[in-house]
Write a protein that holds these residues in place. Structure first.
Motif, PDB file in Angstrom:
ATOM      1  N   VAL A  86       0.836  -1.199   0.000  1.00 15.36           N
ATOM      2  CA  VAL A  86       0.000   0.000   0.000  1.00 15.36           C
ATOM      3  C   VAL A  86       0.876   1.256   0.000  1.00 15.36           C
ATOM      4  O   VAL A  86       0.640   2.199  -0.759  1.00 15.36           O
ATOM      5  CB  VAL A  86      -0.967  -0.013   1.207  1.00 15.36           C
ATOM      6  CG1 VAL A  86      -1.669   1.336   1.346  1.00 15.36           C
ATOM      7  CG2 VAL A  86      -1.999  -1.120   1.055  1.00 15.36           C
ATOM      8  N   CYS A 111       1.013   3.835  -3.173  1.00 13.49           N
ATOM      9  CA  CYS A 111       0.635   5.219  -2.883  1.00 13.49           C
ATOM     10  C   CYS A 111       1.710   6.182  -3.393  1.00 13.49           C
ATOM     11  O   CYS A 111       1.401   7.208  -4.002  1.00 13.49           O
ATOM     12  CB  CYS A 111       0.421   5.421  -1.385  1.00 13.49           C
ATOM     13  SG  CYS A 111      -1.167   4.828  -0.762  1.00 13.49           S
ATOM     14  N   GLU A 112       2.964   5.862  -3.123  1.00  8.13           N
ATOM     15  CA  GLU A 112       4.054   6.729  -3.588  1.00  8.13           C
ATOM     16  C   GLU A 112       4.129   6.739  -5.112  1.00  8.13           C
ATOM     17  O   GLU A 112       4.335   7.789  -5.732  1.00  8.13           O
ATOM     18  CB  GLU A 112       5.387   6.269  -2.995  1.00  8.13           C
ATOM     19  CG  GLU A 112       5.465   6.477  -1.491  1.00  8.13           C
ATOM     20  CD  GLU A 112       6.894   6.658  -0.999  1.00  8.13           C
ATOM     21  OE1 GLU A 112       7.831   6.709  -1.834  1.00  8.13           O
ATOM     22  OE2 GLU A 112       7.066   6.759   0.222  1.00  8.13           O
ATOM     23  N   VAL A 156      -0.916   8.765  -4.451  1.00  5.72           N
ATOM     24  CA  VAL A 156      -2.163   8.611  -3.700  1.00  5.72           C
ATOM     25  C   VAL A 156      -1.881   8.864  -2.222  1.00  5.72           C
ATOM     26  O   VAL A 156      -0.907   8.330  -1.678  1.00  5.72           O
ATOM     27  CB  VAL A 156      -2.723   7.170  -3.887  1.00  5.72           C
ATOM     28  CG1 VAL A 156      -3.909   6.929  -2.975  1.00  5.72           C
ATOM     29  CG2 VAL A 156      -3.109   6.952  -5.335  1.00  5.72           C
ATOM     30  N   TYR A 193      -1.512   8.367   1.504  1.00  8.20           N
ATOM     31  CA  TYR A 193      -1.520   7.168   2.336  1.00  8.20           C
ATOM     32  C   TYR A 193      -2.661   7.215   3.353  1.00  8.20           C
ATOM     33  O   TYR A 193      -3.169   6.174   3.780  1.00  8.20           O
ATOM     34  CB  TYR A 193      -0.173   7.015   3.050  1.00  8.20           C
ATOM     35  CG  TYR A 193      -0.028   5.733   3.831  1.00  8.20           C
ATOM     36  CD1 TYR A 193      -0.129   4.497   3.194  1.00  8.20           C
ATOM     37  CD2 TYR A 193       0.204   5.749   5.212  1.00  8.20           C
ATOM     38  CE1 TYR A 193       0.000   3.304   3.913  1.00  8.20           C
ATOM     39  CE2 TYR A 193       0.326   4.570   5.931  1.00  8.20           C
ATOM     40  CZ  TYR A 193       0.230   3.355   5.281  1.00  8.20           C
ATOM     41  OH  TYR A 193       0.351   2.181   5.984  1.00  8.20           O
ATOM     42  N   ASP A 243      -5.577   7.776   2.827  1.00  9.74           N
ATOM     43  CA  ASP A 243      -6.801   7.212   2.223  1.00  9.74           C
ATOM     44  C   ASP A 243      -6.769   5.684   2.167  1.00  9.74           C
ATOM     45  O   ASP A 243      -7.675   5.063   1.606  1.00  9.74           O
ATOM     46  CB  ASP A 243      -6.979   7.755   0.789  1.00  9.74           C
ATOM     47  CG  ASP A 243      -7.254   9.252   0.770  1.00  9.74           C
ATOM     48  OD1 ASP A 243      -7.537   9.818   1.839  1.00  9.74           O
ATOM     49  OD2 ASP A 243      -7.182   9.842  -0.324  1.00  9.74           O
ATOM     50  N   ARG A 244      -5.725   5.077   2.749  1.00  6.88           N
ATOM     51  CA  ARG A 244      -5.490   3.645   2.535  1.00  6.88           C
ATOM     52  C   ARG A 244      -6.649   2.768   2.997  1.00  6.88           C
ATOM     53  O   ARG A 244      -6.998   1.798   2.315  1.00  6.88           O
ATOM     54  CB  ARG A 244      -4.196   3.210   3.212  1.00  6.88           C
ATOM     55  CG  ARG A 244      -4.208   3.319   4.723  1.00  6.88           C
ATOM     56  CD  ARG A 244      -2.804   3.145   5.295  1.00  6.88           C
ATOM     57  NE  ARG A 244      -2.755   3.256   6.755  1.00  6.88           N
ATOM     58  CZ  ARG A 244      -2.735   4.400   7.408  1.00  6.88           C
ATOM     59  NH1 ARG A 244      -2.784   5.545   6.746  1.00  6.88           N
ATOM     60  NH2 ARG A 244      -2.668   4.432   8.735  1.00  6.88           N
ATOM     61  N   LEU A 254      -3.957   0.727  -8.805  1.00  4.83           N
ATOM     62  CA  LEU A 254      -4.117   0.788  -7.358  1.00  4.83           C
ATOM     63  C   LEU A 254      -4.576  -0.563  -6.821  1.00  4.83           C
ATOM     64  O   LEU A 254      -4.052  -1.068  -5.828  1.00  4.83           O
ATOM     65  CB  LEU A 254      -5.127   1.877  -6.987  1.00  4.83           C
ATOM     66  CG  LEU A 254      -5.326   2.125  -5.484  1.00  4.83           C
ATOM     67  CD1 LEU A 254      -4.046   2.632  -4.857  1.00  4.83           C
ATOM     68  CD2 LEU A 254      -6.443   3.146  -5.263  1.00  4.83           C
ATOM     69  N   HIS A 310      -1.482  -3.384  -5.314  1.00  6.31           N
ATOM     70  CA  HIS A 310      -1.271  -3.652  -3.893  1.00  6.31           C
ATOM     71  C   HIS A 310      -1.889  -4.975  -3.449  1.00  6.31           C
ATOM     72  O   HIS A 310      -1.270  -5.727  -2.710  1.00  6.31           O
ATOM     73  CB  HIS A 310      -1.778  -2.484  -3.024  1.00  6.31           C
ATOM     74  CG  HIS A 310      -3.202  -2.546  -2.614  1.00  6.31           C
ATOM     75  ND1 HIS A 310      -4.226  -2.030  -3.362  1.00  6.31           N
ATOM     76  CD2 HIS A 310      -3.781  -3.071  -1.505  1.00  6.31           C
ATOM     77  CE1 HIS A 310      -5.369  -2.232  -2.725  1.00  6.31           C
ATOM     78  NE2 HIS A 310      -5.135  -2.866  -1.607  1.00  6.31           N
TER      79      HIS A 310
END
Length: 363
Positions: A117, A121-122, A126, A128, A130-131, A199, A203
């Motif tokens: 994740v 995200c990086e 995105v 993090y 909002d994970r 996304l 992940h």
């Protein structure tokens, strides 16, 4: 030879399990993900994402080639090499956190989930923060039993992607979404769809693989010891971890775009064909004693990332993360062991990717 089966939705399908056939069909352009009559096509599950047809039957080959051309540069060897140090740093931070936990600790929640994740995200830019939201949407989208939940999860992911694209258009950064926005002729809805596909795939599948790979290491201490003593074995060990779990339930769905023969069996245009990756990776003709976990095995032929034109674009990223995780794990936690009986471990049955619900460990 393909076997006629009935899927969990009650539809007829052809299941292919042999390694040679699966590998060849993964690269066969006579099979695709779309269907000329999607409303009446056979389904493999209730998943909106992977249970039935996807895409436009008339334009699928061109659409697929365009998507790959847009995404491939972001997973080049140069970009992955540049990302390597950051992945190692994130892994080290998570292993430090794990070391400070009271025992038993859940390896899934403390390592397998957060690393992929954090990395995706990086990569995508995105937040993090909002994970929890996008992971919940991803799990909903992957639901294989509740189509309404799966469709809603997919819609929520796409809406989130649309908002991110709008945000990046106003404030671009050094990330995949911003770089796609700079490409001429690519629409915002297209970028939102690509970003959310990355996304999800970038992940969730790696989360599952870290969990299964860790379990293989913890239950095969001789192999873990060999890795610790000889780090040069780690790349091949990762390939064996990708091969060894039998994750397929029915197989990857494809639809025949025309009549074709598979190992002497006539498959009609429109028929559902399920390519069983797990069975192919356990074909004794290619992998002798396939149930044995052997990090020195010749694993180049495994099909966990697909083959040919459908070979996973993100495979270099997954390998980067897995090598970092298992290199750190065998070094930092040489005495780690499962903290509950193996029979008590639970596998997710209702989502596309499967995976361990938890993996309690002690050391």
């Amino acid at each position: 030879m393909p076997k006629r089966i009935q899927t969990p939705t009650g539809d007829n399908a052809w299941q292919v399990t042999g390694h040679a056939e699966v590998r060849a069909l993964l690269a066969d352009t006579r099979l695709g993900r779309s269907h000329p009559d999607p409303a009446n096509a056979a389904r493999s599950s209730e998943s909106a994402l992977f249970g039935g047809p996807l895409g436009d039957f008339d334009t699928e080959p061109a659409d697929h080639a365009r998507m790959r051309a847009l995404l491939q540069p972001h997973f080049s060897a140069r970009r992955m090499a540049a990302l390597g140090d950051r992945v190692d740093a994130l892994t080290a931070e998570l292993l430090d956190g794990l070391a400070g936990q009271s025992q038993p600790a859940d390896l899934v929640q403390l390592l397998a989930v957060p690393l992929p994740v954090l990395v995706i995200c990086e990569l995508l830019g995105v937040p993090y923060a909002d994970r929890d939201q996008f992971r919940a949407w991803s799990l909903a989208a992957a639901d294989t039993t509740d189509r309404a939940r799966s469709e809603q999860g997919l819609a929520d992911l796409y809406d989130y992607g649309t908002r991110l694209v709008a945000l990046k258009r106003g404030e671009p950064g050094d990330d995949v979404i911003s770089r796609l926005l700079a490409v001429d002729g690519v629409t915002d809805p297209e970028i939102a769809g690509l970003a959310m596909s990355l996304l999800f795939a970038g992940h969730e599948t790696t989360v599952v693989q870290i969990g299964f790979g860790a379990l293989l290491l913890l239950t095969n201490p001789d192999q873990r010891q060999a890795m610790a003593e000889n780090p040069d074995l780690i790349p091949n060990a990762v390939e064996e971890m990708l091969r060894a779990p039998d994750k397929s339930v029915t197989g990857i769905p494809r639809y025949a775009r025309e009549d074709l023969e598979i190992d002497g069996t006539l498959v009609r245009a429109g028929d559902l064909v399920l390519l069983d990756i797990g069975a192919a990776n356990h074909d004794p003709a290619v992998f002798p004693d396939p149930e044995r976990f052997d990090i020195t095995r010749r694993t180049a032929a495994h099909v966990s990332f697909g083959h040919g034109g459908h070979y996973c674009v993100g495979a270099p990223l997954a390998r980067l993360e897995l090598r970092s995780v298992f290199s750190g794990l065998v070094t930092r936690f040489p005495t780690m062991r499962p903290a509950i009986p193996l029979a008590d471990l639970r596998i997710r049955q209702d989502v596309l990717t499967g995976g361990l619900v938890e993996l309690p460990v002690a050391w």
